[in-house]
Design a protein around this motif. Structure first.
Motif, PDB file in Angstrom:
ATOM      1  N   PRO A  20       0.824  -1.211   0.000  1.00 35.30           N
ATOM      2  CA  PRO A  20       0.000   0.000   0.000  1.00 35.30           C
ATOM      3  C   PRO A  20       0.857   1.261   0.000  1.00 35.30           C
ATOM      4  CG  PRO A  20      -0.770  -1.560   1.644  1.00 35.30           C
ATOM      5  CD  PRO A  20       0.542  -2.078   1.148  1.00 35.30           C
ATOM      6  N   ALA A  21       0.270   2.356  -0.440  1.00 30.39           N
ATOM      7  CA  ALA A  21       0.978   3.629  -0.467  1.00 30.39           C
ATOM      8  C   ALA A  21      -0.020   4.778  -0.415  1.00 30.39           C
ATOM      9  CB  ALA A  21       1.823   3.723  -1.732  1.00 30.39           C
ATOM     10  N   SER A  22       0.469   5.919   0.043  1.00 26.07           N
ATOM     11  CA  SER A  22      -0.379   7.103   0.073  1.00 26.07           C
ATOM     12  C   SER A  22      -0.407   7.743  -1.312  1.00 26.07           C
ATOM     13  CB  SER A  22       0.157   8.106   1.082  1.00 26.07           C
ATOM     14  OG  SER A  22       1.324   8.711   0.565  1.00 26.07           O
ATOM     15  N   VAL A  23      -1.321   8.666  -1.491  1.00 25.37           N
ATOM     16  CA  VAL A  23      -1.461   9.330  -2.786  1.00 25.37           C
ATOM     17  C   VAL A  23      -0.184  10.073  -3.169  1.00 25.37           C
ATOM     18  CG1 VAL A  23      -2.687  11.158  -4.016  1.00 25.37           C
ATOM     19  CG2 VAL A  23      -3.958   9.551  -2.605  1.00 25.37           C
ATOM     20  N   SER A  24       0.315  10.873  -2.259  1.00 26.01           N
ATOM     21  CA  SER A  24       1.497  11.672  -2.607  1.00 26.01           C
ATOM     22  C   SER A  24       2.715  10.776  -2.829  1.00 26.01           C
ATOM     23  CB  SER A  24       1.783  12.712  -1.523  1.00 26.01           C
ATOM     24  OG  SER A  24       1.501  12.221  -0.258  1.00 26.01           O
ATOM     25  N   GLU A  25       2.753   9.693  -2.118  1.00 21.75           N
ATOM     26  CA  GLU A  25       3.817   8.710  -2.317  1.00 21.75           C
ATOM     27  C   GLU A  25       3.743   8.150  -3.741  1.00 21.75           C
ATOM     28  OE1 GLU A  25       5.329   4.932   0.431  1.00 21.75           O
ATOM     29  OE2 GLU A  25       3.559   6.102   0.965  1.00 21.75           O
ATOM     30  N   LEU A  26       2.536   7.855  -4.156  1.00 16.01           N
ATOM     31  CA  LEU A  26       2.334   7.340  -5.519  1.00 16.01           C
ATOM     32  C   LEU A  26       2.659   8.397  -6.563  1.00 16.01           C
ATOM     33  CD1 LEU A  26      -1.009   5.360  -5.135  1.00 16.01           C
ATOM     34  CD2 LEU A  26       1.273   4.433  -5.572  1.00 16.01           C
ATOM     35  N   ALA A  27       2.384   9.641  -6.211  1.00 16.77           N
ATOM     36  CA  ALA A  27       2.553  10.734  -7.173  1.00 16.77           C
ATOM     37  C   ALA A  27       4.029  11.022  -7.452  1.00 16.77           C
ATOM     38  CB  ALA A  27       1.866  11.988  -6.659  1.00 16.77           C
ATOM     39  N   LYS A  28       4.859  10.812  -6.452  1.00 20.32           N
ATOM     40  CA  LYS A  28       6.262  11.212  -6.537  1.00 20.32           C
ATOM     41  C   LYS A  28       6.949  10.866  -7.842  1.00 20.32           C
ATOM     42  CE  LYS A  28       7.367  11.124  -1.949  1.00 20.32           C
ATOM     43  NZ  LYS A  28       7.822  10.255  -0.845  1.00 20.32           N
ATOM     44  N   PRO A  29       6.897   9.621  -8.320  1.00 18.67           N
ATOM     45  CA  PRO A  29       7.684   9.284  -9.506  1.00 18.67           C
ATOM     46  C   PRO A  29       7.214   9.967 -10.780  1.00 18.67           C
ATOM     47  CG  PRO A  29       6.907   7.321  -8.356  1.00 18.67           C
ATOM     48  CD  PRO A  29       6.179   8.481  -7.781  1.00 18.67           C
ATOM     49  N   PHE A  30       6.063  10.619 -10.746  1.00 19.15           N
ATOM     50  CA  PHE A  30       5.495  11.136 -11.989  1.00 19.15           C
ATOM     51  C   PHE A  30       5.603  12.649 -12.089  1.00 19.15           C
ATOM     52  CE2 PHE A  30       3.242   7.243 -10.874  1.00 19.15           C
ATOM     53  CZ  PHE A  30       3.547   6.477 -11.976  1.00 19.15           C
TER      54      PHE A  30
ATOM     55  N   SER B 266      -4.331  15.348 -11.865  1.00 25.09           N
ATOM     56  CA  SER B 266      -4.259  14.366 -12.948  1.00 25.09           C
ATOM     57  C   SER B 266      -4.061  12.978 -12.364  1.00 25.09           C
ATOM     58  CB  SER B 266      -3.107  14.708 -13.881  1.00 25.09           C
ATOM     59  OG  SER B 266      -3.126  16.069 -14.198  1.00 25.09           O
ATOM     60  N   LEU B 267      -3.109  12.886 -11.453  1.00 24.45           N
ATOM     61  CA  LEU B 267      -2.860  11.592 -10.844  1.00 24.45           C
ATOM     62  C   LEU B 267      -4.079  11.100 -10.069  1.00 24.45           C
ATOM     63  CD1 LEU B 267       0.326  10.196  -9.968  1.00 24.45           C
ATOM     64  CD2 LEU B 267      -1.377   9.911  -8.180  1.00 24.45           C
ATOM     65  N   LEU B 268      -4.704  12.032  -9.378  1.00 27.66           N
ATOM     66  CA  LEU B 268      -5.919  11.702  -8.637  1.00 27.66           C
ATOM     67  C   LEU B 268      -6.952  11.040  -9.550  1.00 27.66           C
ATOM     68  CD1 LEU B 268      -8.023  12.792  -6.122  1.00 27.66           C
ATOM     69  CD2 LEU B 268      -5.592  12.301  -5.838  1.00 27.66           C
ATOM     70  N   GLN B 269      -7.059  11.598 -10.740  1.00 27.40           N
ATOM     71  CA  GLN B 269      -8.016  11.073 -11.703  1.00 27.40           C
ATOM     72  C   GLN B 269      -7.676   9.622 -12.064  1.00 27.40           C
ATOM     73  OE1 GLN B 269      -8.214  13.987 -14.733  1.00 27.40           O
ATOM     74  NE2 GLN B 269     -10.365  13.623 -15.190  1.00 27.40           N
ATOM     75  N   HIS B 270      -6.396   9.377 -12.255  1.00 17.10           N
ATOM     76  CA  HIS B 270      -5.968   8.007 -12.533  1.00 17.10           C
ATOM     77  C   HIS B 270      -6.382   7.090 -11.394  1.00 17.10           C
ATOM     78  CE1 HIS B 270      -3.884   8.593 -16.252  1.00 17.10           C
ATOM     79  NE2 HIS B 270      -3.120   9.539 -15.760  1.00 17.10           N
ATOM     80  N   LEU B 271      -6.178   7.559 -10.191  1.00 15.85           N
ATOM     81  CA  LEU B 271      -6.555   6.734  -9.033  1.00 15.85           C
ATOM     82  C   LEU B 271      -8.056   6.470  -9.037  1.00 15.85           C
ATOM     83  CD1 LEU B 271      -4.329   8.124  -6.154  1.00 15.85           C
ATOM     84  CD2 LEU B 271      -4.083   6.014  -7.452  1.00 15.85           C
TER      85      LEU B 271
ATOM     86  N   ILE C  16      -8.034  -1.132  -7.399  1.00 12.49           N
ATOM     87  CA  ILE C  16      -7.474  -0.743  -6.101  1.00 12.49           C
ATOM     88  C   ILE C  16      -8.609  -0.369  -5.157  1.00 12.49           C
ATOM     89  CG2 ILE C  16      -5.448   0.204  -7.248  1.00 12.49           C
ATOM     90  CD1 ILE C  16      -6.446   2.986  -6.508  1.00 12.49           C
ATOM     91  N   ARG C  17      -8.271  -0.307  -3.889  1.00 13.14           N
ATOM     92  CA  ARG C  17      -9.192   0.145  -2.871  1.00 13.14           C
ATOM     93  C   ARG C  17      -8.479   1.262  -2.135  1.00 13.14           C
ATOM     94  NH1 ARG C  17     -10.004  -3.669   1.657  1.00 13.14           N
ATOM     95  NH2 ARG C  17      -8.736  -4.882   0.217  1.00 13.14           N
ATOM     96  N   THR C  18      -9.194   2.295  -1.729  1.00 12.42           N
ATOM     97  CA  THR C  18      -8.540   3.378  -1.013  1.00 12.42           C
ATOM     98  C   THR C  18      -9.338   3.728   0.229  1.00 12.42           C
ATOM     99  OG1 THR C  18      -9.634   5.365  -1.841  1.00 12.42           O
ATOM    100  CG2 THR C  18      -8.034   4.320  -3.300  1.00 12.42           C
TER     101      THR C  18
END
Lengths: 127, 127
Positions: free
Chosen positions: A36-46, A52-57, A66-68
DNA sequence: CTGATAGTTAGTCGCATGCCTAACCAAAGC
DNA sequence: GCTTTGGTTAGGCATGCGACTAACTATCAG
């Protein structure tokens, strides 16, 4: 039977395959495969704005890949392999059909129906 | 490594998953799983104008999920399972990652590379 | 040759996708 | 309480997708 208004399972597959058709979303899935990871953690590499990333999620969540859940101000995302399995199952089904091995497929389908939790190495016969 | 300009394999996956995200195209694949068919034969079950269906076939061909060839005035379409395998492989990889069983995955990947034709029952662990 | 059959090309149209910025909450941290 | 920090909402914009009609090409049958 011409194209009727789409069974529920088909719509689910639509969503799952569509979700997986984007490299960013697949990368997110890969990351979540490791835990698992947080949103900002997921966002970092991009190199991408947060919304935009939120939309992907959102796409991933709507496809149930996924489940959040939000705790405090942090939303944590987790992979949910069931949808992935559904996609994999469809693919395996086509392969099996193509190879003319419906017999084995039926056995497999039956085992799926039983919702058994036993999990084994999966193996797509290559070419 | 952040999102670089897309490896070739990734683009291939984009195309394959996108192709599979449409119910009409999946139906076509299902039909082709049972054996080759002509364009109009494929078109029959659908209440859709020919050009629309043609476009679907193009998408499928560009994603290499099918191969087509024209003989006389008839274009015959055939399933090409390799692309399907690529997609299935990606999915299996994520599952395996999630289950922390990279060891087995590596063995599987290696077997894939060898292009071996031995095919075994595939089995996605459910849930 | 004539006509039917099979597929193709071109052009249009509406809606969805993917990306952005800007503004806005709401929990922490101090 | 004021400010980060982490996420969310709203709105805009370019592009792409899936479907259509209309018109065209090419082969096969008679």
């Amino acid at each position: 039977m011409p194209n009727q208004s789409q069974s529920a399972t088909n719509q689910a597959l639509d969503r799952v395959f569509h979700a997986l058709s984007d490299p960013t979303r697949r990368a997110i899935m890969s990351r979540l495969g490791q835990g698992p990871a947080s949103v900002s953690e997921l966002a970092k590499p991009f190199a991408m704005a947060m919304p935009s990333l939120l939309q992907h999620l959102q796409v991933l969540e709507e496809s149930r890949l996924i489940r959040t859940a939000k705790v405090g101000r942090v939303r944590t995302c987790e992979m949910q392999p069931v949808a992935l399995d559904a996609a994999g199952h469809w693919i395996a089904e086509q392969r099996a059909l193509w190879e003319g091995r419906l017999d084995r497929m039926e056995a497999y389908a039956k085992s799926l129906h039983k919702q058994e939790k036993k999990r084994d190495t999966k193996r797509f016969g290559k070419r």
